[in-house]
Each structure stands twice: as structure tokens, then as C-alpha cells.
Design a protein around this motif. Structure first.
Motif: not given
Ligand code: AMP
Length: 548
Positions: A472-481, A506-518
Motif C-alpha cells: 500500500a502506498r505510504h507518504p514516508k516509505w513509498d510503500e508499506r505492507p 522477521i526484521a522489525k521493519w517488515w512488520l505490516p503496519d496494519e491488519v485488516l480482518v475481511v
């Protein structure tokens, strides 16, 4: 009939000896960990690289050995860059931001014989020492005797201080001549799913790439310029800049580990840098610093950005607020890395305002020496009309033909084309623009995150039936999971407990920023998860956030 011109191998030692002879005092400047600055010229780089070969030989290193580096951009790292290939060995740069599991995998896959390690990565080498002891015999800390740390290695591994080994070594080495197709450097990319893969450059590919990268419509590197690669030397040889500078006699400024806006602005001004190169996340950080501090960049005329798409704001803000031209390039580890560069042709020179910025967002024209095309799903070439989009394929002498350890030409199709995993248009003037990515990965701040690795962990959660990770596009990191999960029937998913599962894996910065339950995830006719549908739906999910 063969031509009657002299034949001389294109060797990396050749550009170094040329730099020493013709640009002896052109500056090579390094910002060190303690904030001090180290300065010398190409003549010193060349002499100390010869000493380093002697030091390597005294440790039993021979031609074809892999010499690993875990280091920031600095002069000692640069010496390894030249000494290793100069003696016919291979400089294997390793990305220290990876998880220790991946680091250990890469070092053992490459069978590194020796590791050169920055003082700031001592904990990393200690963490992987046991797992790499089968191949790594020696560890050299890139520092002097006064700051030499105690390092806990595995039994049988020897520890050395870089400056001490160098001081003990003679400079009587003479660079040998050998086949220009000899391997020179190795860099692993995580750009594909699964384990990282090694790209093995040759002397010939490195020099041809350096010649093309220096051209006026690309970096326009030349004597009198001072170039600061923010892009790390462990990312595709810092985009070839250490070679481009030696080739042309341009000054080289190496920033060390502090890459925040304030540190960079200070260094750029103090050392009167004219061109600097890196990923958009870095430039956004620099821009933010310049805006809040009111500081002006006094010498930088051009900023080269690549590795991810350029936000229009970068081009406009640096132009309007700092009178700096932002130039956009595209490349890949497999392309040494520069593939395209956005330099105007006559038809674009007159573009003004928004039209000019719109055009500069394109990734650019293919460098002379290599070629590109776009194809549809059946492999049929698509027109260069700026509208039709398809898989971007490339071929040429600085593009990988196979990954390290895999069969010859196994990365190519029957006609010798390499599939980039990018989806693009090409306009009638030959400007390529990336519209999407077919490879299933996330690029955060210039670094790859494997979506499959994250999905595999998520589905090991007892309440999760299915998981999908998208960029997903991100204002600071270009993309985040962004992680989407479907609960097992009769279960509810607690997002925090899913995230907890990732700890230590995993490396800490790989952690998804959010989890959406669908409730469900979209699938195609063959049952395959349709990431394109998900991307279309959730691509902008983080764009409202301030960006952490
Ligand atoms: P790497 O091998 O880490 O250099 O990553 C190469 C990939 O990064 C490319 O295949 C693209 O997906 C992406 N990339 C590099 N440069 C750009 C750019 N200027 N715009 C968009 N994506 C880019």
C-alpha cells in the motif's frame, strides 16, 4: 576478418590505476562514525588497495574467493571494492538491514571466505557467527587499533583489525591481467519471492555499465563534480558510482551511516557536493529538514532519484525551494543497476510547468548499450504509444543471465530477454513509465519485503484461514505492507495477536503496519489470489495517515 585494434581486458583495476595516474588528488571524502571526516585522493585509494591485496593474500585469500562486506559507505569499504576484484576475487556486498536468518543464508550460499565488517555491525556478525563458521575463516573489523572492539566469533574463526592488517602489508603488488568476463562482485536481491538470489557481475559488465552511467544523458559524471551516493554500497554497488567516479575523476563523498536530513544537508554543503543519488524516502527526509530548518543547499545542482517512483512533490519542491533539478532513473540489481534515465530529448526541452513535471515522472530512456521492450501476456511486443502497457523485458551486456548457482542463461527467455517483473508503457520518444509491478513484493524505503514470507507467517495463526499482503502506498516509505486476513469459520481474529506472531521471525521493519480482518479475499478462475484487485482497492489505504 578481425579488426587490427589493440585488445585490452576491461578490468576494474584499470579504472583505478587510471584514476591514480590522471586524477591522483581528486577527493575521496568519508564521513566516519564519530562524525570526523577522512580525506584522501584516488592515488591513495589505489596504493592502499594494493596493500589490501597483500593483506588478503596473507590471510590465504585467492582468486575467485568471495569476500563479504557488511558496511556503510566509507573509504575502507571502497578499498575492499577495488582490492577484491583487482586480485581476481569477488566483492560480495551484504545488506545489513536483512534479518539474521537471511544474512546467514546469503553468507553460506555465497560461501564467503572472509567478512569485512563495520564497527556498527559487530552485534550482527556475532549473531550469525555460529551459522556461517563452515565458510567464513576470517572477520576483519573496518576500524583502527584504538577502537578495535572485542567480538565473539565461533571457534576456528579469526578476528582482525583492518588498519593493523593494512599497516603490516606491503604495497608492492602489481595488478594482474585476466579475462574481462571474470566475476568481480556479487549482490543478493530480494526482489523476487522466496530466498534472496545472487547477481554476479563481471569486470566487463561493470565497466560497460560505468561508461554508460557517466554519459551526459545519464549521471553526466566528470572531473570537477563531487558526487555523494546516499544509496548504500551494499545496494548494487551504490548504483555504480564508486566506479563512475574513478573512471571520470569526479570527487566521491561517502556519507557513512547517518543518512537523516540534517546530517546529509550538513555534509552536502560542507563538501560542496554537486550531485547526490538515492531513493525518494531519503529525499523526502532531506526536504523536510530543509523546510523546518530554513537551510539552503549551496552546491547541489542535481539530485538523482531512483529505486522507487518519484513523487511529483520532490521534483517541484526541490526546483522551487532549492533551485535543484531532480532527475529520475530506473534500474534493478540485475541491471548493474541503471537501465533507464529521464533526460529530455529536443521535443521535451520546451515543456513547462505541470507538463514538464508530468514528463519527469517517467522512468526514462534506455541507456545506450542495452535494450528494452514491453510484451503482452502471450509475449507479443506492444507498441510504443505511451498507452499500451505490458511486461517490461530488457537485454544487454550489463544485465544478468542467471542467478548465482543456477544454470547458465536460466534467467532469460529463448531470445535472451530478462523479465524485470515491472509493468510499463513506452512512449513514441522511447520514455518508459512503470505502471505496476507483477512481482509480488513490497518496496519500503528502497528495501524489499517479501509478501509471501509475511503471508506464510500469518496463516500459521490458529484463527486465520487465509492471508494476503499487499504493497500500500505510504507518504514516508513509498510503500508499506498491509495484511488482510480471513478468519477460520467460527473464529474471530485479534489483529494484535497476529502481529505478535511475527516477533523474532522477521526484521522489525517488515512488520505490516496494519491488519485488516475481511470476510473473504478475491480469487481468479484458477483459484489464485487476485492481488491486482486487492491493490486497486487498498493501494491508498495509508495515504491518509501522517506516516510514522
Ligand atoms: P532493486 O533490485 O532492489 O534495485 O529493485 C529493482 C526494482 O525497484 C525495479 O524492478 C522496480 O520494481 C523498482 N524500481 C526501481 N527504480 C524505480 C523507479 N524509478 N520507479 C519505480 N520503481 C522503481
Amino acid at each position: 576478418m578481425l579488426g587490427l585494434m589493440q585488445s585490452q581486458s576491461l578490468l576494474i583495476s584499470g579504472i583505478l590505476t587510471r584514476a591514480a595516474r590522471h586524477h591522483a588528488t581528486a577527493p575521496v571524502i568519508s564521513r566516519l562514525h564519530d562524525g570526523t571526516t577522512h580525506r584522501y585522493g584516488w592515488v591513495d585509494v589505489e596504493r592502499r588497495s594494493r596493500q589490501l591485496v597483500r593483506a588478503l593474500q596473507s590471510l590465504g585469500v585467492t582468486a575467485s574467493d568471495r569476500i563479504g562486506t557488511l558496511a556503510w559507505n566509507g573509504y575502507r569499504h571502497l578499498e575492499v571494492y577495488y582490492a577484491a576484484p583487482g586480485m581476481g576475487a569477488i566483492c560480495h556486498t551484504i545488506n545489513p538491514r536483512l534479518h539474521p536468518d537471511d544474512l546467514a543464508y546469503i553468507v553460506t550460499h555465497a560461501a564467503d571466505r572472509i567478512l569485512f565488517v563495520d564497527i556498527s555491525f559487530v552485534a550482527l556478525i556475532e549473531a550469525i557467527a555460529e551459522r556461517v563458521k563452515e565458510c567464513v575463516r576470517d572477520v576483519v573489523i573496518l576500524t583502527d587499533a584504538a577502537t578495535m572492539p572485542a567480538v565473539k566469533l565461533a571457534p576456528g574463526m579469526r578476528l582482525h583489525c583492518y588498519d593493523t592488517r593494512l599497516a603490516d602489508a606491503d604495497a608492492d603488488y602489481a595488478w594482474p591481467d585476466f579475462d574481462e568476463n571474470t566475476a568481480s562482485a556479487l549482490c543478493y536481491t530480494s526482489g523476487t519471492t522466496g530466498r534472496p538470489k545472487g547477481v554476479l557481475y563481471s569486470h566487463r559488465s561493470t565497466l560497460l555499465h560505468a561508461y554508460a552511467a557517466c554519459m551526459p544523458d545519464v549521471l553526466c559524471a566528470r572531473a570537477g563534480e563531487r558526487i555523494l551516493p546516499v544509496v548504500p554500497m551494499f545496494h548494487v554497488n551504490a548504483w555504480g558510482i564508486p566506479y563512475a567516479c574513478a573512471l571520470t575523476g569526479a570527487g566521491l563523498v561517502l556519507p557513512g551511516r547517518h543518512l537523516d536530513g540534517a546530517s546529509l544537508a550538513g555534509l552536502l554543503n560542507e563538501e560542496q557536493v554537486t550531485l547526490t543519488c538515492g531513493v525518494p524516502t531519503i529525499w523526502m527526509g532531506l526536504l523536510q529538514h530543509l523546510r523546518t530548518s530554513g537551510q539552503t543547499l549551496t552546491s547541489v545542482r542535481r539530485i538523482m532519484t531512483g529505486g522507487s517512483a518519484t513523487p511529483p512533490l520532490l521534483i517541484e519542491a526541490f526546483r522551487d525551494e532549492q533551485n535543484i533539478r531532480v532527475e529520475h532513473g530506473w534500474g534493478m540489481t540485475e541491471l548493474s543497476p541503471v537501465g533507464t534515465y529521464n533526460a529530455p530529448k529536443e521535443t521535451q526541452m520546451g515543456l513547462q510547468g505541470a507538463a514538464a513535471v508530468r514528463h519527469m515522472l517517467k522512468q526514462g530512456r534506455i541507456l545506450p548499450g542495452i535494450d528494452m521492450k514491453i510484451v503482452d501476456g502471450d509475449g507479443k511486443e506492444l507498441p510504443w504509444d505511451g498507452v499500451a502497457f505490458g511486461d517490461l523485458l530488457v537485454r544487454g551486456p550489463w544485465i544478468a543471465s542467471a542467478y548465482y548457482g543456477e544454470p547458465p542463461n536460466s534467467a532469460l527467455d529463448a531470445e535472451g530477454w530478462f523479465a524485470t517483473g515491472d509493468v510499463a508503457t513506452i512512449d513514441p520518444d522511447g520514455f518508459m513509465e512503470i505502471t505496476d509491478r507483477s512481482k509480488d513484493v513490497i518496496k519500503s524505503g528502497g528495501e524489499w519485503i517479501s509478501s509471501i514470507a509475511l503471508e506464510n507467517i500469518a496463516v500459521s495463526h490458529p484463527d486465520v484461514l487465509e492471508a494476503a499482503v499487499i504493497a500500500a502506498r505510504h507518504p514516508k516509505w513509498d510503500e508499506r505492507p498491509l495484511l488482510l486476513v480471513v478468519p477460520r469459520p467460527g473464529h474471530t481474529v485479534d489483529p494484535a495477536s497476529v502481529l505478535k506472531l511475527y516477533e523474532g521471525q522477521i526484521a522489525k521493519w517488515w512488520l505490516p503496519d496494519e491488519v485488516l480482518v475481511v470476510d473473504s479475499l478475491p480469487h481468479g478462475a484458477t483459484g489464485k489470489l487476485q492481488k491486482t484487485t486487492l491493490r486497486a482497492q487498498f493501494k491508498e489505504y495509508y495515504m491518509g495517515s501522517a506516516g510514522s
